[in-house]
Motif scaffolding. Structure first.
Motif, PDB file in Angstrom:
ATOM      1  N   VAL A 104     -20.328  21.906 -46.957  1.00  0.00           N
ATOM      2  CA  VAL A 104     -20.024  22.681 -48.269  1.00  0.00           C
ATOM      3  C   VAL A 104     -18.564  23.181 -48.009  1.00  0.00           C
ATOM      4  N   THR A 105     -17.753  22.753 -49.206  1.00  0.00           N
ATOM      5  CA  THR A 105     -16.545  23.084 -49.069  1.00  0.00           C
ATOM      6  C   THR A 105     -16.283  23.824 -50.561  1.00  0.00           C
ATOM      7  N   TYR A 106     -15.638  25.261 -49.962  1.00  0.00           N
ATOM      8  CA  TYR A 106     -15.471  26.140 -51.388  1.00  0.00           C
ATOM      9  C   TYR A 106     -14.275  26.562 -51.112  1.00  0.00           C
ATOM     10  N   ARG A 107     -13.778  27.453 -52.285  1.00  0.00           N
ATOM     11  CA  ARG A 107     -12.648  28.101 -52.099  1.00  0.00           C
ATOM     12  C   ARG A 107     -12.787  29.565 -53.237  1.00  0.00           C
ATOM     13  N   VAL A 108     -11.891  30.535 -52.915  1.00  0.00           N
ATOM     14  CA  VAL A 108     -11.936  31.797 -53.685  1.00  0.00           C
ATOM     15  C   VAL A 108     -10.940  31.561 -54.775  1.00  0.00           C
ATOM     16  N   PRO A 109     -11.366  31.688 -55.910  1.00  0.00           N
ATOM     17  CA  PRO A 109     -10.216  31.543 -56.924  1.00  0.00           C
ATOM     18  C   PRO A 109      -9.369  32.949 -57.075  1.00  0.00           C
ATOM     19  N   PRO A 110      -8.119  32.421 -57.087  1.00  0.00           N
ATOM     20  CA  PRO A 110      -7.103  33.717 -57.265  1.00  0.00           C
ATOM     21  C   PRO A 110      -7.554  34.741 -58.183  1.00  0.00           C
ATOM     22  N   GLU A 111      -8.085  34.473 -59.366  1.00  0.00           N
ATOM     23  CA  GLU A 111      -8.346  35.402 -60.340  1.00  0.00           C
ATOM     24  C   GLU A 111      -9.640  36.475 -59.564  1.00  0.00           C
ATOM     25  N   HIS A 112     -10.386  36.030 -58.560  1.00  0.00           N
ATOM     26  CA  HIS A 112     -11.426  36.510 -58.322  1.00  0.00           C
ATOM     27  C   HIS A 112     -11.425  37.202 -56.755  1.00  0.00           C
ATOM     28  N   VAL A 113     -10.312  37.354 -56.462  1.00  0.00           N
ATOM     29  CA  VAL A 113      -9.832  38.086 -55.169  1.00  0.00           C
ATOM     30  C   VAL A 113     -10.238  39.296 -55.183  1.00  0.00           C
ATOM     31  N   ALA A 114     -10.085  40.030 -56.273  1.00  0.00           N
ATOM     32  CA  ALA A 114     -10.095  41.612 -56.391  1.00  0.00           C
ATOM     33  C   ALA A 114     -11.625  41.763 -56.186  1.00  0.00           C
ATOM     34  N   GLU A 115     -12.305  41.001 -57.052  1.00  0.00           N
ATOM     35  CA  GLU A 115     -13.912  40.925 -56.968  1.00  0.00           C
ATOM     36  C   GLU A 115     -14.443  40.803 -55.754  1.00  0.00           C
TER      37      GLU A 115
END
Length: 297
Positions: A104-115
């Motif tokens: 599984v390859t994933y990333r954290v979107p920049p707009e969801h860093v705070a969440e």
């Protein structure tokens, strides 16, 4: 009474020491304020600025400033991350046990860093509490809709269905699944052997079918070839028959012409006989026969 020089030196020395200590402390404090008021965020990361433990903002890559001694900065990666389930056990639609290797390859979107930081703190916690828990169930549910044979024959479609199922499962989580890959599908040795035998039988059937089709095509070619040869011979025979008929008609016409000429001139036969006679009378003669070329009135 005037103080001596020694008394003056003794009174000045403690005062200078205090000044030096205060100056040093102030210098160190200034250095701390100077170096503690800025920070740097690498490309591919985001900085979470905390003020007394409370998230106040998310910093973009580059140089940024903060309040010394009050603000603290935690970095969160927004690059792609990959983890692998080495031996994920699942059952096919026909109840065949299988062992899958799924990445599984994933990333954290920049707009969801705070969440992400507010709910999970770190990417490791997000992976452990969300991805590693929900992904196996999604994979097993999809794999259970395929028979063992279909799972092998339709490997690409299986991967797409699993990818879509995992994406749907992760809806609402502060993560973006880039892709889910089914890298290996392994069944029991006995079942793999039966599949191998079945595939060999299928190949043999296909080979036999192709041989049959080839034989039929060759037979059709032979029929067409024989028909063409028969047509050619028929045309040859027709031509020969036409030639014979034409020669017969010509000979018949010639005979009719001769007959008509003889009928028109009765002396033509005698003339032909005289022209062909060699002047010698026959040495023998049938009794009662007439002499050739001698006519007696």
């Amino acid at each position: 009474m005037k103080p001596t020089d020694l008394q003056i030196v003794k009174s000045v020395k403690p005062r200078s020491l205090k000044v030096a200590i205060i100056t040093g402390v102030l210098f160190v404090l200034i250095l701390c304020l100077a170096f503690g008021s800025w920070f740097q965020v690498d490309q591919g990361e985001r900085g979470v600025v905390l003020r007394n433990g409370k998230l106040v903002r998310v910093s973009e890559p580059g140089l940024d400033f903060k309040t010394p001694f009050i603000d603290n900065v935690m970095t969160v990666s927004v690059r792609d991350h990959t983890f692998v389930f080495e031996k994920l056990e699942a059952y096919s639609y026909d109840q065949q046990p299988a062992t899958l290797r799924v990445s599984v390859t994933y990333r954290v979107p920049p707009e969801h860093v705070a969440e992400l930081y507010s709910e999970y703190g770190t990417i490791s916690n997000l992976q452990m509490r969300v991805l590693e828990r929900k992904t196996p169930d999604a994979v097993k549910n999809v794999f259970g809709q395929y028979t063992a044979v279909r799972a092998i024959q339709e490997r690409q479609k299986l991967g797409l269905d699993v990818n879509n199922a995992v994406l749907k499962t992760m809806e609402g989580a502060p993560v973006q699944v880039v892709g889910v890959q089914i890298e290996e599908v392994g069944f029991s040795q006995a079942y793999e052997h039966s599949i191998e035998q079945r595939m060999l039988a299928q190949v043999q059937i296909e080979t036999t079918r192709q041989q049959k089709e080839t034989a039929m095509i060759n037979a059709e070619i032979q029929v067409v070839k024989a028909k063409a040869e028969a047509d050619a011979r028929r045309q040859q025979f027709t031509a020969e028959a036409d030639g014979i008929r034409m020669r017969g008609e010509a000979e018949a016409a010639s005979i009719r012409a001769k007959a008509e000429a003889l009928a028109a001139n009765t002396n033509l036969v005698s003339l032909n006989a005289v022209e062909k006679w060699d002047g010698v009378l026959p040495s023998t003669q049938v009794p009662g026969a007439a002499l050739p070329f001698i006519g007696i009135k």
